[in-house]
Design an enzyme around this catalytic site. Structure first.
Site, mmCIF file in Angstrom:
data_model
loop_
_atom_site.group_PDB
_atom_site.id
_atom_site.type_symbol
_atom_site.label_atom_id
_atom_site.label_comp_id
_atom_site.label_asym_id
_atom_site.label_seq_id
_atom_site.Cartn_x
_atom_site.Cartn_y
_atom_site.Cartn_z
ATOM 1 N N VAL A 477 0.837 -1.203 0.000
ATOM 2 C CA VAL A 477 0.000 0.000 0.000
ATOM 3 C C VAL A 477 0.871 1.251 0.000
ATOM 4 O O VAL A 477 0.643 2.199 -0.769
ATOM 5 C CB VAL A 477 -0.950 0.010 1.217
ATOM 6 N N ALA A 501 9.060 5.690 6.570
ATOM 7 C CA ALA A 501 9.662 4.648 7.394
ATOM 8 C C ALA A 501 9.181 3.293 6.909
ATOM 9 O O ALA A 501 8.065 3.152 6.402
ATOM 10 C CB ALA A 501 9.280 4.853 8.862
ATOM 11 N N LYS A 571 -6.026 -1.931 10.075
ATOM 12 C CA LYS A 571 -7.332 -2.174 10.712
ATOM 13 C C LYS A 571 -7.235 -2.510 12.193
ATOM 14 O O LYS A 571 -8.251 -2.567 12.883
ATOM 15 C CB LYS A 571 -8.048 -3.338 9.997
ATOM 16 N N VAL A 601 -12.282 -0.828 5.419
ATOM 17 C CA VAL A 601 -13.298 -1.725 4.870
ATOM 18 C C VAL A 601 -13.518 -1.370 3.405
ATOM 19 O O VAL A 601 -13.906 -0.243 3.088
ATOM 20 C CB VAL A 601 -14.637 -1.605 5.631
ATOM 21 N N LEU A 605 -13.567 1.724 -1.719
ATOM 22 C CA LEU A 605 -15.029 1.833 -1.784
ATOM 23 C C LEU A 605 -15.530 2.693 -0.623
ATOM 24 O O LEU A 605 -15.010 2.606 0.486
ATOM 25 C CB LEU A 605 -15.682 0.451 -1.721
ATOM 26 N N GLY A 656 -0.912 -9.215 -4.918
ATOM 27 C CA GLY A 656 -0.989 -8.190 -3.878
ATOM 28 C C GLY A 656 -2.369 -8.057 -3.265
ATOM 29 O O GLY A 656 -2.679 -7.038 -2.648
ATOM 30 N N GLU A 659 -3.288 -9.951 2.730
ATOM 31 C CA GLU A 659 -2.488 -9.297 3.751
ATOM 32 C C GLU A 659 -1.055 -9.833 3.651
ATOM 33 O O GLU A 659 -0.821 -10.877 3.018
ATOM 34 C CB GLU A 659 -3.060 -9.597 5.141
ATOM 35 N N ASP A 670 -9.405 -11.203 9.029
ATOM 36 C CA ASP A 670 -9.460 -9.889 8.380
ATOM 37 C C ASP A 670 -10.902 -9.451 8.162
ATOM 38 O O ASP A 670 -11.261 -8.288 8.394
ATOM 39 C CB ASP A 670 -8.713 -9.955 7.045
ATOM 40 N N LYS A 674 -13.237 -6.308 9.851
ATOM 41 C CA LYS A 674 -14.010 -5.349 9.050
ATOM 42 C C LYS A 674 -15.456 -5.268 9.528
ATOM 43 O O LYS A 674 -15.999 -4.159 9.667
ATOM 44 C CB LYS A 674 -13.953 -5.748 7.572
#
Length: 799
Positions: A477, A501, A571, A601, A605, A656, A659, A670, A674
């Site tokens: 990300v 970092a 999260k 989440v 979106l 990708g 996680e 995960d 959410k």
């Protein structure tokens, strides 16, 4: 020694009264507490009196409502009905209510409601609330006495807006308090004449009572407790970015009050001003906030101005004519004529040629003022020396206030330049020689835009540049975010990546850094990284967490408390224990910074913001049904297409979608996070352990070696479902306070059957969307998508 005052919102409900009592109990040096009537009671008292004066028996229904409220509050506050405290207080309330009932019945019989009678009726609001709260304070162990302010505050007989007789009042205050050592719970808003006729002190009367007491007692500080954190730079209902002014002068506060600031009223300030007593404005619902202090000097040198106030629904009357030039007494006649009819002028401006004079009044008084003036100048108008009085309606006044405007060049140019840039026309301008404020009249329709334009020009003009401090900058990300920022171009926004970092190194340079510079950076020390961000003198600093690390999420409270905005893709903090969850939000609120996490989440979106809008608009969410893992949905789709489960996992990881540890996705953990985040957004205090989870793997998901897992069960499960015309989906849901994540085989009648690949779909069933849910659907996995959502959160803070 302090005098505390609590307004209607601070005694609005029994729960709030307990909070107020707790503040009083913990207050050091409180000598007197001034209270308003319970929230909404004064309006009910006025309505009851007016109905009675109109011989409308509906006044009895209003009386019964008032009585029920006061009995109910007492019952909820003092639960020991057998106690002497409860019995004595209930009797006192009953006697006051009966007395009030007889008075209102008298108004009904004579069919007349005088201002004197109305003052007497209104006084019951404070007398009743103070009787109950004083009793409740004693009930919880605070030595407190009820004090009817009519015994110590003496006024003129100008009912509805009486003037205080300070010599008599100060003498009575000193005498009374010398004989009473307990905390005094004092009725705000009311006083009495020397003949003991009940009067009221007008708008802001309870604040005024506190100031009168503070002056009479030579208090060290007067605290006004309300429902906002202090005096704001502008009306937050019009200017969402308005923030608390830490310190302002008495004269600044009076100017802001005169021009519509509702937190404090000008008469309140005068006794404190004359005795150099600081007034602190605090929030009953956020008592830890330091509030605003009104004192002898302003401390607002940073912005050039202190605040922006406004008055809407006004009209401007224009008196003009050649017969006014050089003729003495014209202005005096205008003022005298309007004063005799008790029409107050809000703003006055006159051309140096004396040909024209304009003044602003409340819109409701405009035509009365026109009629009066045209009668006064009937001869001049008939002789065409003065024109017919002209009215411009649907206008508003904006006033820019600040002691630091004195002798400061460019302030007016900045104001009017900003308005001109947005095509906002100025109808009239007024500025006193003190240079304390610049006021101008504009069209009502332009008011909100004008307030925001000026507010941005003085307080946020320099915030169009933001310095970012990105943690996890070389991950999936973070790396994508840096790529997007490099390509980002917007004329009025400049984003500088001042610090980055990763898990090993960090580098900070306020002029800007790149990922390539990390190899030459320092070993990672999160506390040092955050400290360098805090030390950045740029006003807009945003920390961005692109990791999935709990060691980073534990720093959120520290980051926010240092005045740094925070955007997270991580999260963990939003699905951690409730104590930490609340502490993060409390830190953001206290430091007046933003905490954004839309990508928690659905990647980019708009899931979280949609749910927040439901909550904000009071649209009750009954049920959520969703595919919240693009990675798992992609894997199960590929298995359905004939790819082995193991190969599908590897494919998702290489793209990708998963996680950093794919087991977090496969375990359902995960997805559980959410759905937990969405549940908490709706106000449900659930923890991760409360979420029912179906997993695609066995064992602790954080310690399972995927290469050693028995994965054939998923292949078999999907194959058998396919034979039956079904698909296997990992579906998250929420209903009736319960959250769950279930591995389900669904057929083509199910709305989520058609959602394949790395796509998410969220179905919101609400009170308004009950039969046909609101559906959000789209790709919900991938570093680039998540990064674009992170950038959107960053831009929302900058803007």
């Amino acid at each position: 020694m302090k005098v505390l005052k609590f307004g209607g919102s601070s005694v609005g409900k029994p729960k709030v009264i307990r909070q107020t009592a707790s503040i009083i109990q913990e207050s050091s040096g409180a000598r007197a507490v001034v209270l308003s009537a319970y929230q909404g009671i004064t309006d009910k008292l006025i309505l009851m009196a007016k109905l009675a004066g109109a011989r409308d028996r509906k006044y009895e229904d209003v009386f019964n409502t008032i009585a029920e409220i006061h009995y109910t509050y007492l019952d909820e506050l003092i639960s020991d009905f057998a106690s002497a405290e409860y019995k004595q207080t209930r009797l006192a309330i009953h006697e006051m209510l009966q007395e009030m009932k007889e008075i209102v019945y008298g108004i009904y019989l004579v069919k007349e409601l005088s201002l004197k009678s109305l003052d007497f009726v209104m006084s019951y609001g404070e007398r009743l609330s103070c009787t109950t709260v004083a009793a409740y304070l004693r009930y919880i162990g605070v030595p407190a006495e009820y004090l009817d302010a009519r015994n110590i505050i003496k006024t003129t007989a100008e009912f509805n807006s009486a003037k205080v007789l300070f010599a008599d009042t100060n003498k009575l205050i000193k005498e009374y308090f010398s004989l009473h050592s307990d905390l005094q719970v004092v009725t705000g808003f009311v006083g009495s004449t020397v003949e003991f006729e009940t009067t009221t002190l007008g708008r802001g009367g309870s604040d005024f009572t506190a100031s009168i007491l503070g002056a009479g007692l030579h208090a060290d500080e007067i605290e006004i407790w309300t429902d906002v954190d202090g005096v704001l730079t502008s009306d937050p209902r019009c200017v969402p970015d308005a923030f608390v002014v830490d310190n302002l002068s008495y004269v600044e506060a009076m100017e802001l009050s005169y021009f519509g600031a509702k937190v404090i009223y000008a008469p309140t300030i005068q006794p404190a001003y004359e005795n150099s007593i600081p007034i602190r404005i605090k929030n009953t619902f956020n008592p830890s906030h330091p509030g605003s202090v009104i004192g002898s000097k302003t401390a607002n040198t940073k912005y050039g101005i202190t605040g922006i106030a406004s008055v809407d629904d006004i009209a401007v009357l224009r008196v003009e004519g050649s017969g006014m030039v050089g003729i003495p007494g014209i202005v005096a006649r205008i003022f005298r004529t309007l004063s005799e009819q008790k029409i107050s002028l809000i703003l006055i401006t006159q051309a140096s040629s004396e040909h024209t004079i304009c003044f602003a009044v409340k819109k409701s008084l405009a035509f009365a003022a026109k009629r009066i003036l045209e009668k006064e100048f009937e001869l001049e108008i008939g002789g065409r020396l003065i024109n017919q009085v002209h009215i411009d309606q649907d206008l508003a006044i904006v006033s820019v206030v600040g002691e630091n405007m004195r002798h400061r060049t460019g302030v007016c140019g900045k104001i009017f330049g900003a308005l001109g840039k947005y095509h906002i026309n100025i109808i009239a301008i007024a500025q006193g020689s003190s240079e304390l404020n610049v006021s101008f009249v504009i069209e009502q329709k332009d008011l909100i835009r004008a307030l925001n334009v000026i507010h941005d020009e003085f307080f946020f003009n320099y915030l169009r540049k933001a310095n970012l401090y990105i943690i996890g900058a070389t991950g999936n990300v973070g790396n994508n975010l840096l790529k997007i920022i490099r390509k980002f171009q917007q004329d009025d926004i400049e984003i500088v990546v001042a610090g980055i970092a990763n898990s090993k190194n960090m580098i900070v340079d306020y002029q800007g850094v790149t990922a390539e510079m990390l190899d030459n950076g320092q070993p990672l020390n999160l506390d040092a990284f955050i400290a360098q961000a805090e030390a950045d003198r740029h006003p807009m600093k945003i920390v961005v967490d692109c990791t999935a690390s709990d060691s980073v999420s534990t720093k959120y409270v520290s980051i926010l408390s240092k005045g740094l905005h925070l955007v997270v893709a991580n999260k963990i903090a939003n699905s951690i224990d409730m104590h930490t969850y609340k502490a993060i939000r409390a830190s953001a609120k206290e430091a007046n910074v933003k905490f954004k996490y839309e990508t928690n989440v659905g990647a980019s979106l708009p899931v979280v913001k949609t749910l927040q809008q439901f909550v904000k608009s009071k649209d009750y969410v009954k049920k959520i049904e969703a595919l919240l893992s693009g990675s798992v949905n992609f894997i199960l789709t590929r298995v359905h297409d004939g790819v082995s489960f193991k190969d599908a996992v590897e494919e998702a990881k290489n793209l990708g979608y998963t996680e950093p540890n794919p087991n977090v996705d496969l375990s359902g953990l995960d997805v559980a996070r959410k759905i937990l985040i969405l549940s908490r957004e709706m106000g449900y205090e659930l923890n991760l352990g409360d979420v029912e989870i179906s997993s695609l793997i066995h064992g602790n998901p954080l310690h399972v070696d995927l290469s050693k897992c028995d994965l054939r069960d998923i292949d078999t499960l999907v194959s058998e479902a396919r034979k039956e015309g079904k698909k296997v989906k990992l579906i998250a849901g929420f209903e009736d306070g319960q959250a769950w994540v279930r591995l389900m085989a669904i057929d083509n009648s199910h709305p989520l059957y058609i959602i394949d690949g790395a796509n998410n779909a969220i179905r919101f069933f609400t009170r308004r969307y009950s039969k046909y849910p609101l559906v959000i659907s789209g790709q919900g996995a991938g570093g680039e998508l998540t990064a674009s959502g992170v950038l959107e959160d960053i831009l929302s803070i900058i803007n």
